[in-house]
Design an enzyme around this catalytic site. Structure first.
Site, PDB file in Angstrom:
ATOM      1  N   GLY A 131       0.852  -1.058   0.037  1.00  0.00           N
ATOM      2  CA  GLY A 131       0.403  -0.314   0.278  1.00  0.00           C
ATOM      3  C   GLY A 131       1.045   1.487  -0.114  1.00  0.00           C
ATOM      4  CG  ASN A 132      -0.255   5.136  -1.260  1.00  0.00           C
ATOM      5  OD1 ASN A 132      -1.245   5.771  -0.797  1.00  0.00           O
ATOM      6  ND2 ASN A 132      -0.798   4.135  -2.845  1.00  0.00           N
ATOM      7  NE  ARG A 133       3.560   7.831   5.978  1.00  0.00           N
ATOM      8  CZ  ARG A 133       4.891   9.084   5.464  1.00  0.00           C
ATOM      9  NH1 ARG A 133       5.220   9.306   5.392  1.00  0.00           N
ATOM     10  NH2 ARG A 133       4.357  10.023   6.257  1.00  0.00           N
ATOM     11  CB  SER A 134      -2.221   8.309  -0.503  1.00  0.00           C
ATOM     12  OG  SER A 134      -3.326   9.517  -0.505  1.00  0.00           O
TER      13      SER A 134
ATOM     14  CB  ALA B 227      -1.545   7.490  -3.663  1.00  0.00           C
TER      15      ALA B 227
END
Ligand code: FMN
Length: 446
Positions: free
Chosen positions: A242-245, A315
């Protein structure tokens, strides 16, 4: 792709005109094959004009072309919409006394059927038996829905809306979905894309304009698709990349545009309820939860057809795991060696939307970059803009302690010609308002 659109003789044939148009606009080659009865409802010139191809019901035209088998052989997908009770019975029996019948027998492509008939006809054991047999042969069904039928009655039997059928078409063409079951949109295998597209295909229908008293209603009735949050690419049933958005910036954009009277479809990729609280009860906003990039792509394609502007703030993972494990990957099964994850590139969603954009549609992208200087940020933004072909790119710097999860942001807005249109910032809501100003200008200029 090559799509045969079979149309049979029911009132809902008029809705198939909209379906044909959606498929043509999506870039497909559409071959309309009506039955003789269908032409009593919608005439040949309409089908020919919409599909930009000659249309016949007969196997005796274009004989040297062997049209009665060629259409089926060349098809990537055959759709029958509307499918009458009679058409279902004929398909079940394999009757081939017209061009649609022969095409259906000559094809190895997936077949999607959208039934339409009165409730009594739909519920009749003969029809239900035919449906069961067709399903057992792998025929896919979309609908029928329950709702108002011809005349005063209502009940199951109403053909699904053209947008919903178009979504299933795309799913079948991308091999991403079989079957009608929706699943929760959090984490799932990429080949098992769920039906958030169906929710997205509801599009802007039924949304109210809800301008706020404090802001000008200059976007009244404008339909804007917004994506927000960050995608999750499954590794196994319990883990993901995943990503931090957090989704805060995209949600703020949705809220700011809705306050100016726009109708919003918000594709929410893994966003906390607390962040979504700003928009969930807004009658102008439809929140569609999505999980992975593939799911976001399908939902975006479904909803973008009806959008005046698309703002892709989510994102999106550039890569997904090539082989998603069906079971949890366990340490004790790995023989003491750390597993290696092979990745494959995800499709470029924004570039796809640019390719398929409807005339006059405004497309806005986002780029989050880790950079050493503002100059480098703008330079990277300009390169990305040139690659994507959007009308506006909102670029912001991100890092260990900036961009994500904070309540503040600065967006540099780069126009289609590479010029810096504006730099907007402050709280994410203030940055959103600046961005929406620029989008409103673009919409006004179209
Ligand atoms: C006004 C009108 C509306 C009709 N609507 C439907 C319908 O929605 N579904 C259906 O199964 N049959 C409907 N029918 C009956 C079909 O037109 C009839 O069964 C016809 O033979 C179907 O031919 P086809 O399946 O070869 O196109 C309708 C007939 C009329 C006159």
């Amino acid at each position: 792709m090559n799509i045969v659109l079979g149309v049979t003789g029911g009132i809902a044939a008029y809705k198939a005109v909209a379906l044909a148009r959606l498929l043509v606009e999506a870039g497909h080659e559409v071959h309309v094959v009506p039955t003789e009865d269908a032409l009593r409802f919608v005439g040949k010139p309409t089908w020919e004009a919409i599909s930009r191809r000659s249309v016949t019901t007969s196997v005796h035209e274009d004989v040297p072309e062997v049209r009665h088998v060629a259409l089926g052989q060349r098809a990537d997908l055959v759709v029958v919409a509307p499918a009458t009770a009679n058409a279902l019975a004929r398909m079940t029996a394999g009757i081939a006394d017209d061009l649609l019948g022969t095409t259906l027998l000559a094809t190895r492509a997936p077949v999607l059927v959208a039934p339409a008939m009165h409730t009594e006809m739909w519920e009749h054991p003969a029809t239900q038996d035919n449906v069961a047999i067709l399903r057992s042969r792998g025929v896919e069904f979309v609908g029928p829905e329950s709702g108002r039928l011809t005349g005063d009655d209502s009940g199951p039997g109403r053909m699904s809306e053209p947008e919903a059928i178009a979504v299933r078409v795309e799913q079948l063409l991308s091999g991403s979905e079989r079957g009608d079951e929706a699943e929760p949109a959090d984490l799932r295998a990429p080949e098992d894309v769920p039906a958030s597209e169906e929710a997205a295909s509801e599009g802007f229908r039924g949304l109210d304009e809800a301008p706020s008293a404090e802001t000008p209603a200059d976007l009244e009735g404008v339909r804007i698709l917004v994506s927000a949050g960050g995608t999750r690419e499954p590794i196994d049933p319990v883990r993901y990349l995943g990503n931090r958005s957090s989704g805060r910036q995209g949600v703020a954009v949705a809220a700011a545009a809705a306050d100016r009277g726009a109708k919003i479809v918000l594709l929410a990729a893994n966003i906390d309820d607390a962040v979504l609280a700003d928009v969930v009860s807004n009658p102008a906003v439809r929140v569609v939860p999505v999980g992975s990039a593939a799911e976001l792509e399908a939902a975006a394609r479904a909803a973008s057809a009806g959008a005046d502007a698309v703002i892709m703030a989510a994102a999106v993972a550039d890569y997904r795991v090539a082989d998603v494990a069906g079971q949890k990957i366990r340490k004790e099964d790995s023989g003491g060696r750390a597993p290696t994850l092979a990745l494959v590139e995800n499709p470029d969603i924004l570039a796809g939307l640019v390719r398929e954009r409807r005339p006059g549609q405004v497309l806005v992208g986002f780029a989050a970059e880790t950079v050493e200087s503002e100059g480098e940020l703008l330079e990277r933004g300009r390169r990305k803009l040139a690659r994507k072909g959007v009308d506006l790119l909102a670029v912001n710097a991100v890092g260990w302690d900036e961009g994500f999860e904070s309540s503040e942001n600065t967006l540099h807005l780069i126009g289609a010609d590479g010029s810096l249109v504006d730099t907007v910032g402050g709280t994410k809501r203030e940055a959103a308002e600046g961005l929406v100003d620029a989008v409103a200008d673009l919409i006004r200029d179209r």
